[in-house]
Design an enzyme around this catalytic site. Sequence first.
Site, short mmCIF file in Angstrom:
data_model
loop_
_atom_site.label_atom_id
_atom_site.label_comp_id
_atom_site.label_asym_id
_atom_site.label_seq_id
_atom_site.Cartn_x
_atom_site.Cartn_y
_atom_site.Cartn_z
CG HIS A 265 38.99 54.64 -14.40
ND1 HIS A 265 39.53 55.32 -13.57
CD2 HIS A 265 39.57 54.93 -15.73
CE1 HIS A 265 40.63 56.01 -14.17
NE2 HIS A 265 40.57 55.70 -15.47
CD GLU A 309 41.54 52.63 -16.73
OE1 GLU A 309 41.63 52.96 -17.71
OE2 GLU A 309 42.47 53.15 -15.88
CD GLU A 310 44.73 55.20 -13.98
OE1 GLU A 310 45.34 54.70 -14.65
OE2 GLU A 310 44.05 56.22 -14.19
CG ASP A 338 39.36 56.66 -19.18
OD1 ASP A 338 39.87 57.34 -18.34
OD2 ASP A 338 40.20 55.58 -18.97
CG HIS A 436 48.33 58.57 -15.43
ND1 HIS A 436 48.91 57.61 -15.76
CD2 HIS A 436 47.11 58.63 -15.18
CE1 HIS A 436 47.76 56.74 -16.10
NE2 HIS A 436 46.66 57.33 -15.62
C1 LIG Z 1 38.42 56.56 -18.24
O1 LIG Z 1 37.47 55.53 -17.65
C2 LIG Z 1 36.92 54.88 -19.04
C3 LIG Z 1 35.86 53.80 -18.58
O2 LIG Z 1 36.35 53.06 -17.53
C4 LIG Z 1 37.99 54.16 -19.56
O3 LIG Z 1 37.49 53.46 -20.86
C5 LIG Z 1 39.18 55.07 -20.05
O4 LIG Z 1 40.29 54.28 -20.60
C6 LIG Z 1 39.77 55.90 -18.74
N1 LIG Z 1 40.66 56.69 -19.39
C7 LIG Z 1 41.88 56.69 -19.03
C8 LIG Z 1 42.93 57.47 -19.75
O5 LIG Z 1 42.23 56.20 -17.79
ZN LIG Z 2 44.77 56.87 -15.82
#
Ligand SMILES: *[C@H]1O[C@H](CO)[C@@H](O)[C@H](O)[C@H]1NC(C)=O
Ligand SMILES: [Zn+2]
Length: 505
Positions: A265, A309-310, A338, A436
């Site tokens: 992400h 994603e967040e 990630d 975070h």
């Molecule tokens: C970072 O990005 C990867 C790919 O999208 C995702 O799988 C992963 O959960 C993310 N990690 C965090 C902790 O946000």
């Molecule tokens: Zn995050």
Amino acid sequence: MKVSSSTVALTAAGLLAATGNAEPIKRTSKCGLPLVQDKALVDAILLEDLVGCAQDLEDIAYATSRRNRVHGTEGHLNSVKYFQEQLASLGDYYNVELQEFTTEVTLQSQAALTINGETVEAGGFSFGNNGTWANVPLVPVANIGCNAEDHPDTLSGAVALIARGDCTFVQKITLAGEKGAIGAIIYNNAEAGLAAGTLGGVNDLIPVGGISRADGLRFVEQIEAGTTLNSAGDFWQYIDNTTSYNVVATSKYGDANNVLFLGAHSDSVEAGPGINDNGSGSCGLLTIAKALANWRTNNQVRFAWWTAEEEGLLGAEHYVNITAASVLDKVRLYLNFDMIASPNYVLGIYDGDGSTFNLSGPAGSAEVEKLFEEWYASQDLPFVGSEFNGRSDYGPFLDAGVPCGGLDTGADGIKTDAEVSAFGGTAGIWYDPNYHSAADNVTNLNLDAFNATGKAIAHAVATYGKSWEGFPTRNATALTRRIAGAAPKKYTPYMKTSRRGKKTY
Ligand SMILES: *[C@H]1O[C@H](CO)[C@@H](O)[C@H](O)[C@H]1NC(C)=O
Ligand SMILES: [Zn+2]
Ligand SMILES: *[C@@H]1O[C@H](CO)[C@@H](O)[C@H](O)[C@H]1NC(C)=O
Ligand SMILES: *[C@@H]1O[C@H](CO)[C@@H](O)[C@H](O)[C@H]1NC(C)=O
Ligand SMILES: *[C@@H]1O[C@H](CO)[C@@H](O)[C@H](O)[C@H]1NC(C)=O
Ligand SMILES: *[C@@H]1O[C@H](CO)[C@@H](O)[C@H](O)[C@H]1NC(C)=O
Ligand SMILES: *[C@@H]1O[C@H](CO)[C@@H](O)[C@H](O)[C@H]1NC(C)=O
Ligand SMILES: *[C@@H]1O[C@H](CO)[C@@H](O)[C@H](O)[C@H]1NC(C)=O
Ligand SMILES: *[C@@H]1O[C@H](CO)[C@@H](O)[C@H](O)[C@H]1NC(C)=O
């Protein structure tokens, strides 16, 4: 490449025009390139390139007033532009698409808390509601506030003081609100930092703030000793719809019926630049995408940098939603990266066979776990299983029956003594104490972890880019998700009824 401030004034139209007008650099046809070689691709992944990319993303974040890369903000649009330009510099190796996506995001957050006149460091939660109060008693909730009976009747008209952990923030503050609390303060379950996270979306819950574990425990002790603690709070979040983009790059050559797909992400949380989370995964993929462009693959390789994603894996979910089943069926494997450079790291491999956490994936998920295990073992590196819970961008792919795998180096889990024996670091604190937070920047990346994961991803790309030999084919049988030790059952999407964020409790 450093991004100068001249790239800051970016509009959606500008982004799209850049794709359409990019003049491909002339290069020899893919047929003239040598077939990808494992060792050569692994050796081509240099730590300095991984860190250089992370530094570029940090610069992009810090060039903005928000100092972050939240979906739809200048810092994120410039991150998208960065990935797009870097891919365009490879000439015509990849077909690069931008997919627009609009969603609600917490764009700004302010928090102030005083207890009996003392100012206490506090933060807000994404999608938290506004609230201002003064002279309202703080009332502790029993246990960790996951059950209705933990919440006393004395919460009526008061502010609930609740420990983080075990169930969602939403559950805790819903229960407090039902007892008449006018606000809630959650204290952390880890030593470092303030309790923080997301409520998953716009809601009508009572306002909530987060404080440190030390402050929370201190207040509970004082109240239990008979002291009345009066609070004044001022919590404020600005939420709005914002638009940003998934960047999807597909190699033009290789078998389009047997695609290897990798994703990370590209957005951050509001609190900081998001360099481990998830600049590291994004930079791992970019560095490999660039190195791969010197080689021919037998199978098509697709990379995606997901947005939002967040906010709950929304960019990846949007991709899966709008992509025809016939196209998704051609994806043999989705790999997710990630947080791959956590300061207090472990080398985690998604537990695709369910041997550690009892949650497995579609056929192929076990095989890719084994590939990574064998790779780390061959490098004399230790590794652990990571719970295959769908709480990242692979969740929507699992829901669609695509075999998945991936690596991570730990987020807000607590490192154990056994893990310290294997990897070094500090027991009893988070794998990423800056998770975070504003401190999630380049200074705090663990470079051994970044180097090791970057090379492991390259090994997977070289292996499956060349051949799927020994890897299960996609078929209806492969769509079932198994719980180890129980009868095979149809895979049930994780937390289907609510948005999945990595940090909901
Ligand atoms: C970072 O990005 C990867 C790919 O999208 C995702 O799988 C992963 O959960 C993310 N990690 C965090 C902790 O946000
Ligand atoms: Zn995050
Ligand atoms: C909080 O108040 C501000 C105005 O002061 C408003 O713009 C914002 O939308 C409010 N936030 C929420 C979550 O209602
Ligand atoms: C975002 O857009 C949706 C759909 O148009 C709308 O329902 C929602 O109220 C908007 N949210 C905000 C915070 O403006
Ligand atoms: C994907 O589709 C589902 C089902 O129609 C819908 O509930 C969800 O909101 C969509 N997700 C996104 C990110 O558009
Ligand atoms: C795995 O989950 C199943 C179904 O919930 C359960 O019956 C079984 O005992 C679990 N096995 C282990 C090893 O935890
Ligand atoms: C379907 O997948 C299963 C599980 O991987 C495998 O055992 C089986 O051979 C596959 N069937 C076909 C027709 O490929
Ligand atoms: C990175 O974060 C640390 C800890 O918050 C901070 O001291 C440092 O100044 C930050 N780096 C930059 C370049 O701002
Ligand atoms: C990265 O890892 C490789 C082994 O996989 C090692 O040879 C190399 O020295 C490491 N690079 C750095 C800068 O640590």
